[in-house]
Design a protein around this motif. Structure first.
Motif, PDB file in Angstrom:
ATOM      1  N   ASP A 241       0.793  -1.251   0.100  1.00  0.00           N
ATOM      2  CA  ASP A 241       0.020   0.136  -0.066  1.00  0.00           C
ATOM      3  C   ASP A 241       0.870   1.188  -0.037  1.00  0.00           C
ATOM      4  N   HIS A 242       2.047   1.231   0.370  1.00  0.00           N
ATOM      5  CA  HIS A 242       2.894   2.376   0.289  1.00  0.00           C
ATOM      6  C   HIS A 242       4.003   2.323  -0.820  1.00  0.00           C
TER       7      HIS A 242
ATOM      8  N   GLY B 120       3.879   3.372  -3.773  1.00  0.00           N
ATOM      9  CA  GLY B 120       3.879   4.471  -4.474  1.00  0.00           C
ATOM     10  C   GLY B 120       4.943   5.581  -4.007  1.00  0.00           C
ATOM     11  N   GLN B 121       4.941   5.814  -2.522  1.00  0.00           N
ATOM     12  CA  GLN B 121       5.768   6.693  -2.056  1.00  0.00           C
ATOM     13  C   GLN B 121       7.012   5.851  -1.942  1.00  0.00           C
TER      14      GLN B 121
ATOM     15  N   ALA C  24       8.517   4.258  -4.211  1.00  0.00           N
ATOM     16  CA  ALA C  24       8.776   4.342  -5.946  1.00  0.00           C
ATOM     17  C   ALA C  24       9.049   5.869  -6.129  1.00  0.00           C
ATOM     18  N   PHE C  25       8.634   6.628  -5.423  1.00  0.00           N
ATOM     19  CA  PHE C  25       8.629   8.261  -5.746  1.00  0.00           C
ATOM     20  C   PHE C  25       9.908   8.560  -5.093  1.00  0.00           C
TER      21      PHE C  25
ATOM     22  N   ASN D 154       3.607  -2.087 -11.323  1.00  0.00           N
ATOM     23  CA  ASN D 154       3.438  -0.622 -10.874  1.00  0.00           C
ATOM     24  C   ASN D 154       4.199   0.132 -11.939  1.00  0.00           C
ATOM     25  N   ARG D 155       3.431   1.242 -12.292  1.00  0.00           N
ATOM     26  CA  ARG D 155       4.215   1.905 -13.306  1.00  0.00           C
ATOM     27  C   ARG D 155       5.461   2.546 -12.938  1.00  0.00           C
ATOM     28  N   ASN D 156       5.391   3.268 -11.875  1.00  0.00           N
ATOM     29  CA  ASN D 156       6.792   3.932 -11.196  1.00  0.00           C
ATOM     30  C   ASN D 156       7.561   3.048 -10.867  1.00  0.00           C
TER      31      ASN D 156
END
Length: 540
Positions: free
Chosen positions: A306-307, A309-310, A312-313, A360-362
């Motif tokens: 769930d995390h 995205g962060q 990967a950023f 996941n795209r990122n």
């Protein structure tokens, strides 16, 4: 501990015996088996020799060991005798001849040497001294009292000592000298004690510390040192309830370090602990630990999905910074072509993101950018991760890295360490090429060599192991002279290769055109073989 050294020399022969006396802190203790293992390992590393024989002895309250250390290239050997008496260690060292054996002077000295008795020293190095420290913490004698208080972090306590330590902490006044440091040490000492009073007290101590970050950190580390599910759960609860505010001087890695010994408990900390990544001073340490746990299959990707995205950023930001730094180096006309190690942070992000590379795209964008990064050490790190996780790695990429002197040995060592040495390109699987690479990539030379010329090889034995060494002459940048170099030890079997640099050495003076190359090679090999040993023998 304090160390003193004296030399004893025979007037008639000039033979010398070095006696080194080490006095340990009176509250320090260690398991006897562990101590003697450390002694053997330490003396072996210092002298670059193998243990030829070892004898243990115990007499009149003393424990000791007699070691003979040698290699096959010399008739000389080093004789060590180690004696432990109370909290004193005596190390006798002499250089002898393995064929003739120790002389009468050496033999007599070693046999008759006895430690001086100290009537004031009743403690034993191999017996826990924690109870004695608790007793002396409030001793009437100021020197005894001060010694005990300064030694809290050194003593080995037992579970039964926990109530006594807690009483000391509760009675320790803020008016006392070194209040915070001593109290932190006392709190830390509870970390290895499994007594029913420990966890409840640590919880109350953390909450009572409030804004005193140093004490909160001491409790947090003590909880992690407990290495139990209950202590980890309490750690998570307390840290997320009141996050310690850290300064740049605080070493957060130090108090997170115990978690690395209990990776199997990591699932109990996540995903909640990821909340700490919102603070810059915690972010890198949390990700580092997560990567270690994930790479060991202790932390399932689902626990932090769930995390992602962060994560990967943050990963793409770190990678972009690395790319920019690499581009600046490429544009620097004064920049060299030295060995560039892989970036630890990028390695950690790669481990965390790999399970999400296809969904996941990122995460996919991170790997696409990372694969395009033409930095060999970083490529080797990624290759290692891919091969361990069953991701396809092209032979052409392995060939491209193996073709580079600067990174060939590093690639071999990495593939060998993960059991994938069969993937190392066959055309570069040659002893001379690996020896050359080890030389070129040596820290003192990886950005200084203009050219390197192979001179020949020689069979030798080092630390009772047969093998082959390779000689080169190399020219160092801005110096129009040639220097002799040796690299090895490669395996005795010419069909095998290795990455050992045990006998890697470069002459500190240019080659002498008036002296035979063979003689200069012999001198350099002698220097490489005995450098560590001589330093241990003749430096205090």
């Amino acid at each position: 501990s304090r160390i003193k050294t004296r030399w004893f020399v025979a007037d008639s022969t000039g033979e010398a015996i070095r006696v080194t006396v080490r006095k340990y802190n009176p509250y320090f203790s260690i398991d006897s088996s562990e101590y003697w293992q450390r002694v053997v390992e330490g003396l072996s590393e210092e002298n670059d020799l193998a243990v030829a024989s070892l004898e243990r002895f115990s007499k009149d309250g003393e424990e000791g060991m007699l070691l003979r250390m040698r290699d096959s290239n010399s008739s000389r050997q080093i004789l060590h005798k180690v004696i432990v008496s109370h909290h004193m260690r005596y190390l006798l060292t002499s250089l002898t001849d393995s064929a003739a054996g120790p002389s009468d002077f050496v033999k007599g000295f070693f046999e008759t040497f006895r430690p001086a008795a100290d009537p004031m020293d009743s403690t034993m190095l191999f017996s826990p001294q924690g109870t004695a420290l608790i007793r002396n913490f409030h001793a009437a004698d100021s020197a005894v009292r001060a010694s005990a208080r300064m030694s809290v972090g050194i003593a080995d306590f037992r579970d039964a000592d926990a109530p006594g330590i807690i009483r000391l902490i509760k009675g320790w006044s803020a008016k006392e000298k070194d209040y915070l440091s001593v109290k932190s040490s006392l709190l830390g000492s509870l970390g290895t004690l499994h007594h029913p009073d420990v966890l409840p007290y640590l919880k109350s101590a953390y909450l009572a510390a409030e804004d005193t970050s140093l004490l909160q950190q001491a409790v947090a580390r003590a909880l992690l040192m407990q290495k139990t599910t209950a202590s980890n759960t309490l750690f998570k609860e307390l840290v997320l309830t009141d996050i310690p505010i850290l300064s740049h001087a605080d070493r957060i890695y130090d108090w997170f370090f115990p978690m690395y010994d209990t990776l199997q408990l990591s699932p109990g900390l996540f995903p909640e602990l990821l909340q700490l990544t919102a603070l810059s001073e915690y972010k890198s340490n949390i990700y580092r630990f997560m990567a270690k746990a994930a790479d060991s299959n202790a932390l399932a990707p689902a626990l932090y999905e769930d995390h992602i995205g962060q994560i990967a950023f943050d990963a793409r930001g770190a990678l972009q910074a690395l790319v920019s730094e690499s581009q600046e180096q490429d544009e620097d006309p004064e920049g060299g072509q030295g060995f560039e190690p892989a970036d630890d942070e990028i390695e950690q992000f790669a481990v965390l993101l790999l399970p999400f590379r296809e969904k996941n795209r990122n995460a996919a964008r991170f790997f696409n950018s990372l694969e395009k990064l033409r930095q060999p050490a970083q490529q080797i790190s990624l290759i290692s991760l891919y091969l361990r996780r069953g991701v396809t790695v092209k032979d052409s990429l392995l060939e491209a890295i193996a073709s580079q002197d600067l990174y060939r040995a590093r690639l071999w060592a990495e593939l060998e360490s993960i059991g994938k040495s069969a993937r190392f390109p066959e055309s570069y699987r040659k002893q001379e090429l690996l020896a050359r690479s080890a030389l070129v990539a040596a820290p003192a030379l990886d950005n200084r060599l203009d050219s390197i010329v192979y001179l020949g090889k020689q069979a030798t034995t080092f630390r009772l192991k047969k093998g082959t060494i390779y000689f080169y002459k190399c020219r160092i940048r801005n110096l129009d002279e040639w220097f002799l170099a040796v690299s090895g030890l490669q395996p005795e079997n010419a069909a095998q290769v290795g990455s050992s640099i045990a006998l890697l050495e470069v002459a500190d003076k240019p080659m002498n055109n008036k002296e035979s190359v063979v003689l200069q090679q012999e001198k350099l090999l002698r220097k490489a073989r005995y450098k560590s040993r001589m330093r241990a023998m003749y430096e205090d």
